[in-house]
Scaffold this motif. Sequence first.
Motif, PDB file in Angstrom:
ATOM      1  N   GLU A  71       0.835  -1.215   0.000  1.00 31.86           N
ATOM      2  CA  GLU A  71       0.000   0.000   0.000  1.00 31.86           C
ATOM      3  C   GLU A  71       0.868   1.263   0.000  1.00 31.86           C
ATOM      4  N   VAL A  72       2.068   1.116   0.576  1.00 30.87           N
ATOM      5  CA  VAL A  72       3.008   2.245   0.610  1.00 30.87           C
ATOM      6  C   VAL A  72       4.379   1.745   0.171  1.00 30.87           C
ATOM      7  N   ILE A  73       5.044   2.560  -0.643  1.00 31.14           N
ATOM      8  CA  ILE A  73       6.404   2.197  -1.062  1.00 31.14           C
ATOM      9  C   ILE A  73       7.378   3.303  -0.664  1.00 31.14           C
TER      10      ILE A  73
ATOM     11  N   GLN B 129       0.730   4.431  -2.335  1.00 30.74           N
ATOM     12  CA  GLN B 129       1.340   5.732  -2.024  1.00 30.74           C
ATOM     13  C   GLN B 129       2.863   5.604  -2.084  1.00 30.74           C
ATOM     14  N   ILE B 130       3.503   6.699  -2.468  1.00 35.66           N
ATOM     15  CA  ILE B 130       4.966   6.687  -2.572  1.00 35.66           C
ATOM     16  C   ILE B 130       5.564   7.682  -1.583  1.00 35.66           C
ATOM     17  N   ILE B 131       6.584   7.236  -0.882  1.00 44.16           N
ATOM     18  CA  ILE B 131       7.407   8.172  -0.103  1.00 44.16           C
ATOM     19  C   ILE B 131       8.831   8.031  -0.651  1.00 44.16           C
TER      20      ILE B 131
ATOM     21  N   ARG C  13       0.446  11.517   6.489  1.00 46.27           N
ATOM     22  CA  ARG C  13      -0.141  12.009   5.233  1.00 46.27           C
ATOM     23  C   ARG C  13      -0.566  10.843   4.343  1.00 46.27           C
ATOM     24  N   CYS C  14       0.249   9.791   4.334  1.00 42.39           N
ATOM     25  CA  CYS C  14      -0.073   8.614   3.518  1.00 42.39           C
ATOM     26  C   CYS C  14      -1.355   7.956   4.005  1.00 42.39           C
ATOM     27  N   ARG C  15      -1.465   7.840   5.302  1.00 47.72           N
ATOM     28  CA  ARG C  15      -2.647   7.191   5.883  1.00 47.72           C
ATOM     29  C   ARG C  15      -3.916   7.937   5.457  1.00 47.72           C
ATOM     30  N   ALA C  16      -3.818   9.256   5.438  1.00 46.84           N
ATOM     31  CA  ALA C  16      -4.988  10.062   5.053  1.00 46.84           C
ATOM     32  C   ALA C  16      -5.351   9.841   3.584  1.00 46.84           C
ATOM     33  N   LYS C  17      -4.344   9.506   2.774  1.00 45.54           N
ATOM     34  CA  LYS C  17      -4.590   9.375   1.333  1.00 45.54           C
ATOM     35  C   LYS C  17      -4.961   7.953   0.911  1.00 45.54           C
TER      36      LYS C  17
END
Lengths: 261, 121
Positions: free
Chosen positions: A54-56, A80-82, A118-122
């Motif tokens: 879900e997040v990278i 989502q990308i960080i 921020r990722c969690r919100a998106k």
Amino acid sequence: MSLKRIRSLIIDDDPFIHNLLRDKLQQHIPQVEVVATANSGEEGLQAIEHFKPEVIFLDVEMPDMTGFEMLQKLNAIPFQIIFITSYRHYAIKAIRFNALDYLTKPIDLGELKNAIKRCRAKLGNASENNPLKQALINLKTKNAADQTLILHTQEGSLHIQLSQIIRIEGERNYSRIYLVNQKKKIASKTLKDLEEILDDKGFFRCHKSHLINARHILAYPTRYSLMLSDQTLIPVARRKREAFRDWHDRMVDNPVKTLTQ
Amino acid sequence: MDIKWNTSLLDLKNLIGISRGDPDQILKYLEQFQKLIPPRLAQLQQGLGKKDREMIRKIVHQMSPQLQFFGIEGIGTTITRLEFEYETLPMEELEDLVKHLIINLESALLEIVRIIRTYFK
């Protein structure tokens, strides 16, 4: 209330960063589970396919390809990308221009917590990946004027094509962006922030309160001021005059077209 | 684990912070340094031999977070210059900087080996 677990993937060619990021997540944000790590862009593509994270956490610079090049190989980006990068890496400008999330190496805990928040919100909101889609379009867009600046505001993301910006005026902690057709937008960024991301895209800080777009200079009637396409007269600070003249001559001879992202 | 670390080149506060005093965690990071740095030093030597500026920048860039984490004394400016001035530095100066980095990292490696031997073996 327990937070939903988030499946994450780390793509970075440095095993030290794998360890450090994994440990920081385990200790401080255990809801973010690292399901796999990858050492290159190619491995990353395979891991995305296999683990469906879900997040990278994505390194900007890897030996086989950049993080952006890796993303361009994907048909869809349902995560989502960080980005992970060093503070003074050349890519940081592109990341900030496109309002993308990033962490600087070695990972700062405060930055990590904020990025995850921020990722969690998106998560679960596909439209929230628009800045990334726009970033990939910007990267392919050679002409700076056609690129789109992305800014986060309280009302959501603001997308502004650079050719539409005439000038930007700084006001302490925020800036007023003057657009063509007498439109105006407020951004919660300082003029210095905007100068840093726009100074290689045909913009110049000619005064402590003014950042101007070369494409909208109508005339340079005196050494002290210049006229823009909206008929405003903008002062050129005494200590900026020489630099402005050099920059202006360069712009006239060789207008900004190709950008280094 | 409450050790009075006796180091001259390294600043281990980041390591102690992330490991929360857990000796296994401390050892994991120390051994990783011991494992990753020697091949990178060898690559740096290669880059130096080939006078390959881009190769040198890439290796320095890759090592930089780990070196910052271990707070290695006296190499901050060298790393910054190699990473950001690699194209414009005169070759002689670039070579001097790389040699300075290699010497310091070899000393740091010795210090890591000594810590592992003293406290973990």
